[in-house]
Design a protein around this motif. Structure first.
Motif, PDB file in Angstrom:
ATOM      1  N   ARG A 170       0.833  -1.199   0.000  1.00 33.57           N
ATOM      2  CA  ARG A 170       0.000   0.000   0.000  1.00 33.57           C
ATOM      3  C   ARG A 170       0.866   1.247   0.000  1.00 33.57           C
ATOM      4  NH1 ARG A 170      -5.552  -0.791   3.190  1.00 33.57           N
ATOM      5  NH2 ARG A 170      -6.097  -2.773   2.275  1.00 33.57           N
ATOM      6  N   PHE A 171       2.166   1.099  -0.124  1.00 27.66           N
ATOM      7  CA  PHE A 171       3.088   2.219  -0.120  1.00 27.66           C
ATOM      8  C   PHE A 171       3.799   2.288  -1.460  1.00 27.66           C
ATOM      9  CE2 PHE A 171       2.682   0.825   4.283  1.00 27.66           C
ATOM     10  CZ  PHE A 171       2.245   2.002   4.864  1.00 27.66           C
ATOM     11  N   GLY A 172       4.321   3.460  -1.776  1.00 33.60           N
ATOM     12  CA  GLY A 172       5.004   3.649  -3.053  1.00 33.60           C
ATOM     13  C   GLY A 172       4.020   4.113  -4.108  1.00 33.60           C
ATOM     14  N   PHE A 173       4.384   3.940  -5.368  1.00 38.76           N
ATOM     15  CA  PHE A 173       3.561   4.399  -6.471  1.00 38.76           C
ATOM     16  C   PHE A 173       2.585   3.309  -6.901  1.00 38.76           C
ATOM     17  CE2 PHE A 173       7.417   7.003  -6.803  1.00 38.76           C
ATOM     18  CZ  PHE A 173       6.842   8.259  -6.719  1.00 38.76           C
ATOM     19  N   VAL A 174       1.674   2.966  -6.016  1.00 39.26           N
ATOM     20  CA  VAL A 174       0.648   1.974  -6.317  1.00 39.26           C
ATOM     21  C   VAL A 174      -0.694   2.695  -6.379  1.00 39.26           C
ATOM     22  CG1 VAL A 174       1.901   0.032  -5.325  1.00 39.26           C
ATOM     23  CG2 VAL A 174       0.385   1.373  -3.883  1.00 39.26           C
ATOM     24  N   ASP A 175      -1.675   2.090  -7.010  1.00 35.62           N
ATOM     25  CA  ASP A 175      -2.967   2.739  -7.203  1.00 35.62           C
ATOM     26  C   ASP A 175      -3.616   3.157  -5.891  1.00 35.62           C
ATOM     27  OD1 ASP A 175      -2.835   2.611  -9.950  1.00 35.62           O
ATOM     28  OD2 ASP A 175      -3.924   0.707 -10.072  1.00 35.62           O
ATOM     29  N   PHE A 176      -3.535   2.321  -4.881  1.00 32.36           N
ATOM     30  CA  PHE A 176      -4.146   2.641  -3.589  1.00 32.36           C
ATOM     31  C   PHE A 176      -3.565   3.933  -3.018  1.00 32.36           C
ATOM     32  CE2 PHE A 176      -4.231   2.448   1.045  1.00 32.36           C
ATOM     33  CZ  PHE A 176      -5.572   2.224   1.276  1.00 32.36           C
ATOM     34  N   ALA A 177      -2.251   4.047  -2.994  1.00 27.49           N
ATOM     35  CA  ALA A 177      -1.598   5.229  -2.429  1.00 27.49           C
ATOM     36  C   ALA A 177      -1.877   6.469  -3.270  1.00 27.49           C
ATOM     37  CB  ALA A 177      -0.093   4.986  -2.323  1.00 27.49           C
ATOM     38  N   GLU A 178      -1.860   6.329  -4.578  1.00 27.82           N
ATOM     39  CA  GLU A 178      -2.100   7.473  -5.451  1.00 27.82           C
ATOM     40  C   GLU A 178      -3.541   7.963  -5.350  1.00 27.82           C
ATOM     41  OE1 GLU A 178       0.142   9.255  -7.242  1.00 27.82           O
ATOM     42  OE2 GLU A 178       1.587   8.011  -6.180  1.00 27.82           O
ATOM     43  N   THR A 179      -4.480   7.060  -5.158  1.00 27.63           N
ATOM     44  CA  THR A 179      -5.877   7.452  -4.990  1.00 27.63           C
ATOM     45  C   THR A 179      -6.048   8.274  -3.724  1.00 27.63           C
ATOM     46  OG1 THR A 179      -6.657   5.499  -6.164  1.00 27.63           O
ATOM     47  CG2 THR A 179      -8.233   6.599  -4.737  1.00 27.63           C
ATOM     48  N   TRP A 180      -5.481   7.806  -2.617  1.00 26.31           N
ATOM     49  CA  TRP A 180      -5.594   8.553  -1.367  1.00 26.31           C
ATOM     50  C   TRP A 180      -4.822   9.858  -1.416  1.00 26.31           C
ATOM     51  CZ3 TRP A 180      -8.995   8.581   2.267  1.00 26.31           C
ATOM     52  CH2 TRP A 180      -9.814   7.466   2.408  1.00 26.31           C
ATOM     53  N   ASN A 181      -3.692   9.883  -2.093  1.00 26.71           N
ATOM     54  CA  ASN A 181      -2.936  11.117  -2.242  1.00 26.71           C
ATOM     55  C   ASN A 181      -3.770  12.160  -2.974  1.00 26.71           C
ATOM     56  OD1 ASN A 181      -0.750  12.886  -2.184  1.00 26.71           O
ATOM     57  ND2 ASN A 181      -0.027  12.176  -4.178  1.00 26.71           N
ATOM     58  N   GLY A 182      -4.446  11.759  -4.029  1.00 29.82           N
ATOM     59  CA  GLY A 182      -5.303  12.679  -4.768  1.00 29.82           C
ATOM     60  C   GLY A 182      -6.471  13.180  -3.945  1.00 29.82           C
ATOM     61  N   ARG A 183      -7.096  12.285  -3.185  1.00 26.25           N
ATOM     62  CA  ARG A 183      -8.227  12.682  -2.341  1.00 26.25           C
ATOM     63  C   ARG A 183      -7.797  13.684  -1.274  1.00 26.25           C
ATOM     64  NH1 ARG A 183     -10.767   6.650  -1.471  1.00 26.25           N
ATOM     65  NH2 ARG A 183     -11.630   6.453  -3.569  1.00 26.25           N
ATOM     66  N   LEU A 184      -6.668  13.426  -0.631  1.00 24.52           N
ATOM     67  CA  LEU A 184      -6.190  14.331   0.410  1.00 24.52           C
ATOM     68  C   LEU A 184      -5.755  15.671  -0.168  1.00 24.52           C
ATOM     69  CD1 LEU A 184      -4.250  11.798   2.651  1.00 24.52           C
ATOM     70  CD2 LEU A 184      -6.454  12.872   3.116  1.00 24.52           C
ATOM     71  N   ALA A 185      -5.185  15.660  -1.367  1.00 23.68           N
ATOM     72  CA  ALA A 185      -4.797  16.910  -2.010  1.00 23.68           C
ATOM     73  C   ALA A 185      -6.027  17.749  -2.344  1.00 23.68           C
ATOM     74  CB  ALA A 185      -3.995  16.620  -3.274  1.00 23.68           C
ATOM     75  N   MET A 186      -7.090  17.119  -2.824  1.00 22.40           N
ATOM     76  CA  MET A 186      -8.326  17.847  -3.116  1.00 22.40           C
ATOM     77  C   MET A 186      -8.932  18.429  -1.849  1.00 22.40           C
ATOM     78  SD  MET A 186     -10.214  15.649  -6.085  1.00 22.40           S
ATOM     79  CE  MET A 186      -9.813  14.002  -5.534  1.00 22.40           C
ATOM     80  N   MET A 187      -8.905  17.660  -0.764  1.00 21.80           N
ATOM     81  CA  MET A 187      -9.428  18.165   0.510  1.00 21.80           C
ATOM     82  C   MET A 187      -8.611  19.354   1.008  1.00 21.80           C
ATOM     83  SD  MET A 187     -10.467  14.710   2.597  1.00 21.80           S
ATOM     84  CE  MET A 187     -10.404  15.579   4.131  1.00 21.80           C
ATOM     85  N   GLY A 188      -7.295  19.279   0.889  1.00 23.24           N
ATOM     86  CA  GLY A 188      -6.435  20.380   1.309  1.00 23.24           C
ATOM     87  C   GLY A 188      -6.686  21.636   0.507  1.00 23.24           C
TER      88      GLY A 188
END
Length: 48
Positions: free
Chosen positions: A8-26
């Motif tokens: 779940r770490f690194g450049f995997v779909d799960f991590a990138e999805t959450w990174n995008g969601r948190l960036a939108m929230m920020g």
């Protein structure tokens, strides 16, 4: 491989999805804070 053993770490779909969601929230939280206070983000932290 099952989902529980996959990474779940690194450049995997799960991590990138959450990174995008948190960036939108920020972004939305920063925009709302700017609208409510009348100051930009840099002004709020004393740099502007």
């Amino acid at each position: 491989m099952s989902d529980s053993s996959s990474s779940r770490f690194g450049f995997v779909d799960f991590a990138e999805t959450w990174n995008g969601r948190l960036a939108m929230m920020g972004f939305v939280i920063g925009l709302l804070t700017e609208v409510l206070t009348g100051q930009g983000i840099l002004g709020q932290i004393g740099l502007g």
